[in-house]
Each structure stands twice: as C-alpha cells, then as structure tokens.
Enzyme design. Structure first.
Site, short mmCIF file in Angstrom:
data_model
loop_
_atom_site.label_atom_id
_atom_site.label_comp_id
_atom_site.label_asym_id
_atom_site.label_seq_id
_atom_site.Cartn_x
_atom_site.Cartn_y
_atom_site.Cartn_z
N TYR A 118 0.86 -1.18 0.00
CA TYR A 118 0.00 0.00 0.00
C TYR A 118 0.90 1.23 0.00
O TYR A 118 1.85 1.30 0.77
CB TYR A 118 -0.89 0.00 1.25
CG TYR A 118 -1.75 1.24 1.40
CD1 TYR A 118 -2.85 1.45 0.56
CD2 TYR A 118 -1.47 2.20 2.37
CE1 TYR A 118 -3.64 2.58 0.71
CE2 TYR A 118 -2.26 3.33 2.52
CZ TYR A 118 -3.35 3.52 1.69
OH TYR A 118 -4.13 4.64 1.82
N ASP A 149 9.30 2.88 -0.47
CA ASP A 149 8.28 3.49 0.37
C ASP A 149 8.57 3.09 1.81
O ASP A 149 8.21 2.00 2.24
CB ASP A 149 6.89 3.05 -0.07
CG ASP A 149 5.79 3.67 0.77
OD1 ASP A 149 6.11 4.29 1.81
OD2 ASP A 149 4.60 3.52 0.41
N LYS A 172 4.49 8.97 8.71
CA LYS A 172 4.29 8.35 10.03
C LYS A 172 5.29 8.82 11.10
O LYS A 172 5.13 9.91 11.63
CB LYS A 172 4.22 6.83 9.87
CG LYS A 172 3.02 6.46 8.97
CD LYS A 172 2.54 5.05 9.00
CE LYS A 172 1.20 4.98 8.28
NZ LYS A 172 1.16 4.17 7.08
#
Ligand SMILES: *Cc1c(COP(=O)(O)O)cnc(C)c1O
Length: 427
Positions: free
Chosen positions: A143, A238, A266
């Site tokens: 994702y 990522d 994050k």
C-alpha cells in the site's frame, strides 16, 4: 445521561461517512463498532469509558516513542503559541531536512508533504517527469497511499474490505500500473525484460506492512536494485512505515541498498500529519521551483508538524542502542504467543521483523499477498475481540502490522501474553 460507545458511533455515522475518517478504523472485517478513544499515554490507550488497553496499533505506526511523550508534547505546545502556519519558509524545515539526510544519506534533497500519500504521489510524478516514461510497477499487497496510480491490488484497507481496485480510477490510468507478486524474482525479471524501457518507476515497501508483515526474501531487493539500475527505472522505497522504525534511518541503512527516491511519513511527524519525499539530487531537482514537475502544499513543512517530528527524531537519535532491546521485546512477545497457539493446537504463522509483527491465522509460510490471504479471518476476528476484552488493542484486521514502542515495558508484554492465554481458552 452518559454517552456509551455506541452512542458516539451512531452520532459519528450521522455526520461522517461510515463514522470514520479513514476506512481502516472501521470494524467491517471483525464486526462490531469501533471503540472511540479519549486519550493515550505511553504504551496505553484509553477509550471513552475510561478502559485502558495496551496499544499495538500506535496510530498505525507513528508513535514509536509511545503516546504523548513529554518532550514532544512540550515542544508542540510551546510552538503552537508562536503561530500554527505561515505559508513562508521556517528554519525548522531546514533542520528537519538536514536531520533526515544525515540519517538516510540517499535522500540528498527533500520535499516535505502533509501525508505519506502525497509523498508517494509526488515520487511517481517525479519519476515519470524525470524518465519521460508513463508505466510504473508496484507489488501486490503493498500500500502506498490512495493516489490513483497506486491503488491497484493495494494492501491495507483495500485487502481488508476485499476491494480489488477502486471505482473512480480510470481504466486508462490503471493500465499504466503493473502489479507484481511480492518476493517473486522471476516475475520481476520477466516484467523488466518485457517492459523495462517503458517503466518510469518501481515502488516497493522494503518490508511489507500492509498485507500484514511480510519480510523481503533474500535477494529480492538486491535483484530489484540491479534490474531497475540496468533499465534506467527509478527505484522508490516506500519507507513510510519502516523509516526510523528499526534504526535512526531507514530499512535501506540496514541492508545497504540505495534507492533513487525514498518516501517517508508516520514516525517523522511524531503523530502530526506529515510526509517526505527525497532522493538523488538530479531527480529531486526536477521538482518545481527548480524544475518543471509541479508539486505543492499549503501546509507542507507545517511548523507544528516539523516541531513534533524534530523532537521525535532527535530522541530516536539518542536511542540507536535501544533498538535491539525493542526488537528483543517484540521477539519475546511473538515467541511466547506462538507457544500458546501451539499448546492450544491452533495454526498460526507469526511474521516478526524488528518491532513489527503479524499473527496470521494459518500454518504459513506467508511471503506474499496470496499466501497472506489464506488466513482464517473469522478466527482472527474472534481473537481480536477476545484480546480487546482482555485489554489489548490490536488493529481490526488480519492484514495489518502490529507495532511496539519504546514505551512498552516487560510488564506490558507479560500482560499481553496473559491476555492471549485467556483469549485462546475461549476461542
Ligand atoms: C500509511 C502508508 C502510506 C500513506 O501514508 P498516509 O499518511 O496515510 O497518506 C504510504 N505508504 C505506506 C507504506 C504506508 O504504510
């Protein structure tokens, strides 16, 4: 009359789509209503009724120092008094970029964004602008945020809800995204043989965390680096989850592979909305205003986000030697839980990478999306509710990662093992 959790959820559902502002917070796959949170501190999270839970979601990864770390909280409160946003450069943005470059040397130049989604979206546009090619490749179950080009066979909520693609993404655009099985070197080789000269970028979670935790197999990322370099394809790591989760730096530091671009989010926001994209100078310089690839953000590099992020990263920097203890705690948790399952005779495959873990309700091994999907999600749902009742806060999906923080204590781990034992008795 005091409002109950279901009152809060009913009220939210009247005003907010599905009662939640991100679909992973819904409890569609486990049943019941999401628990509303009042506050959190350290390793604990408290619901609106005041019940305490040991938190293994940690806002889906960011809170590696635990919730409401006093240094981060104080820094943000003080900063807020000086104004929340200016739309003009501040020195904190430079400090942030320098600190990240120091930690992750492949990120020579950076651009801050307000979410991981914007970071990956920018990385893709940049790779296309830089190479003049249109196609990209990703991996099934990874994702990378919810930008159109990346929401193809994606992980996280998309797997949880069983949505194959998403309506609203034009087929013409979806056709430009190739999705390959994770950890499959043959498929990767075939794809680059066939499409090598048409691919602008290949984007990967170097440790997959959005189909549950799936580590890269030996040679997979090395091959990926080799084939992308050979074909002039921009390799994007990522590291929105993995950045600063395993060390002061990215997973790339641990394996010694340099991607061309890296996306972060994050942890680097310390709980505030944030993202960053960075990499090779010659690629990054294609971005406006130095280059012609456009990207922008009213709140990008926001002072409060930079402040929370800087405070967090500066603390992590002092904890480089504490990561192994964090890993050990996670390992012990997983080993003991595995023992409990085996005593009870319930199949489980626990993938644990440093301080990330997933208990897959199946024999395993789990090394890609297809194998992850073999899990018994009904059994998982019962386990989830049992653990919750016993004070353990897990992600409401089989296909998500669990996280530990520096704030988790030995006592927390003991309590969790005990809760697991109780839960398994009634499973
Ligand atoms: C969470 C996540 C994103 C998206 O970040 P947002 O801040 O939610 O937009 C991108 N990539 C990975 C690997 C993620 O886990």
């Amino acid at each position: 009359m005091k409002k109950s959790n279901s009152d809060y959820f009913a009220e939210a559902s009247q005003a907010i789509v599905g009662g939640v502002n991100s679909p992973v917070r819904a409890w569609k796959s486990v049943g019941g209503n999401p628990v509303f949170v009042r506050r959190a501190k350290g390793s604990k999270i408290y619901d609106v009724s005041g019940k305490e839970y040991i938190d293994y979601v940690l806002s889906w990864g960011p809170m590696i120092l635990g919730h409401a770390h006093s240094k981060v909280t104080t820094a943000v409160c003080n900063k807020a008094k000086e104004g929340a946003s200016f739309g003009a450069p501040t020195h904190a943005e430079t400090q942030m970029a320098k600190l990240i470059s120091e930690a992750i040397p492949s990120m020579e130049l950076l651009r801050m964004t307000s979410s991981g989604t914007e970071a990956t979206m920018t990385a893709i546009r940049l790779a296309r602008g830089f190479t003049g090619r249109d196609m990209i490749a990703k991996f099934d179950g990874c994702y990378h945020g919810h930008a159109d080009s990346l929401l193809i066979k994606a992980g996280s909520g998309v797997v949880t809800l069983g949505i194959p693609g998403s309506p609203g993404i034009p087929a013409e655009l979806a056709r430009l995204t190739l999705s390959l099985p994770y950890n499959d070197i043959d498929a990767l080789q075939k794809a680059t043989d066939r499409y090598g000269s048409r691919l602008a970028a290949i984007i990967v979670e170097p440790v997959a965390g959005n189909m549950g935790v799936v580590p890269p197999q030996k040679g997979f990322l090395e091959k990926l680096r080799e084939l992308t370099a050979k074909n002039g394809i921009v390799l994007i790591f990522d590291e929105v989850i993995t950045g600063f989760r395993f060390t002061f730096g990215g997973y790339q530091n641990l394996i010694g592979i340099k991607p061309d671009l890296t996306c972060l989010g994050k942890i680097i926001g310390g709980g505030m909305p944030v993202g960053a994209v960075g990499g090779k100078r010659e690629i990054m310089e294609k971005l406006a205003p130095t280059g012609d690839v456009y990207q922008a953000g009213t709140l990008s590099g926001n002072p409060l986000a930079m402040c929370a992020g800087l405070a967090t990263l500066n603390i992590i920097k002092t904890k480089i030697n504490s990561f192994s203890a964090l890993d050990d705690k996670t390992n012990r948790l997983c080993t003991e839980i595995k023992g409990l399952f085996s005593t009870k005779g319930i199949a489980v495959c626990i993938n644990c990478v440093h301080s990330m873990f997933t208990m897959f309700f199946q024999q395993g091994p789990v090394y890609d999306l297809n194998t992850a999907r073999k899990s018994d999600t009904v059994m998982f749902a019962r386990f989830f509710h049992g653990m919750l009742k016993n004070g353990i806060w897990l992600a409401p999906s089989q296909f998500e990662a669990g996280f530990l923080s520096f704030a988790h204590t030995k006592k927390d781990i003991d309590k969790t093992i005990d809760a697991c034992s109780k839960t398994l008795k009634n499973l």
